[in-house]
Design an enzyme around this catalytic site. Sequence first.
Site, PDB file in Angstrom:
ATOM      1  N   ASP A  79       0.818  -1.215   0.000  1.00 18.11           N
ATOM      2  CA  ASP A  79       0.000   0.000   0.000  1.00 18.11           C
ATOM      3  C   ASP A  79       0.848   1.259   0.000  1.00 18.11           C
ATOM      4  O   ASP A  79       2.018   1.256   0.393  1.00 18.11           O
ATOM      5  CB  ASP A  79      -0.944   0.010   1.202  1.00 18.11           C
ATOM      6  N   GLU A 174       0.165  -1.377   5.576  1.00 18.12           N
ATOM      7  CA  GLU A 174       1.219  -0.978   6.512  1.00 18.12           C
ATOM      8  C   GLU A 174       1.125   0.505   6.846  1.00 18.12           C
ATOM      9  O   GLU A 174       1.373   0.916   7.985  1.00 18.12           O
ATOM     10  CB  GLU A 174       2.595  -1.301   5.911  1.00 18.12           C
TER      11      GLU A 174
END
Length: 407
Positions: A79, A174
């Site tokens: 991400d 994350e």
Amino acid sequence: MEEVIERFLKYVKFDTQSDENSNTVPSTRKQLKLGERLVQELKGMGISADIDDKGYVMGYLPANTEEKVKAVGFIAHMDTSPDMSGEDVNPQFVENYDGEDIVLSKEKNIVLSPKDFPEMLSYTGKTLITTDGTTLLGADDKAGIAEIMTAISYIVKHPEIKHGKICIGFTPDEEIGRGADYFDVKKFGADVAYTVDGGEFGELECENFNAAGAKLVIHGRNVHPGSAKDKMINSISVAEEFMSLLPKNQVPEHTEGYEGFYHIVAFEGSVEETKLQYIIRDFSKVEFENKKKLMLNAVKFVNEKYGINVIDIDIKDQYYNMKEKIDEAKYVVDIAYKAMEKAQIKPLVRPIRGGTDGARLSFMGLPTPNLFTGGVNFHGKFEYIPTFAMEKAVEVIINIVELYKEK
């Protein structure tokens, strides 16, 4: 063009921005598209790999030696930050950087300048990849993904490199503190691991912030302003009161090194209701707890002043300083240090003023220090990465694999 650069340019085209307001896992479905692509690529190398329903990618390259060698893992996250759009990323190349300003966008007059970012001068003569001024670049952490994938590809193509089991992991979410929430350490099967999620060239990090997130809802009372005396409670004004009770010098823009901070990351308000979001960071566990207590006491003070619970607060811990766990397996740092020296890199051992999946994984029994990717100015339009740093990161990963064989 080097393979690692080709991979990086391909991966940044995937919009994988995570969403901290989502309750799904992963927080955005679009992260799965990159995950599925990575599984395909790993399988194309002959590596067993899969992606689970929560978006975690895991792959395994079996040992090619009968000697007993620790299983080593390499992890990066898919991400990108919610801070800025990662859609339609259009990387730009600056070859043989001359130390002057770089115009990212003529139309919007957006300039990447060494006057604002003096570390740029250390990359004079190098090739830089920048944004076009409208999105982030995504080097955090698609550079890490590209570096791991390239290193694994090289190892597969060079069977003369003897190694133990190599475990590959790519995580979702994350950036919103959930990257290790559903990471199956047992399934991953590594004895030790490294996140490839650091920044500046040469960074080697084995300690990080203790981290918490705080969400506040401030309840106002909206009355016509012409007759509001002693009746109205303006939630925006209450928010200002609360903010004034926090130390003004303990914010990111006034702290460095081992200094912690309070950081307001979102403010949405009206007279009737205002919402605030903070992150709280400190390397010291004691000071971390003190920061949370101070925030709670500030809420208590304001509520007592108004005689009602005008502020609701929810504080949740996100991750802790990995140092206490890494110190128990110091050799994982020593090997990374040697791997960098072998690549003719001077290791920069420093604390992470942030966090990685490795922080939580270390507390889950998997010692996981953090390696550089080479990226600079993450999470915004001024993000860039020198291509040579990415190539060196690949070399470091390969060196680590070889050094575990020699250990």
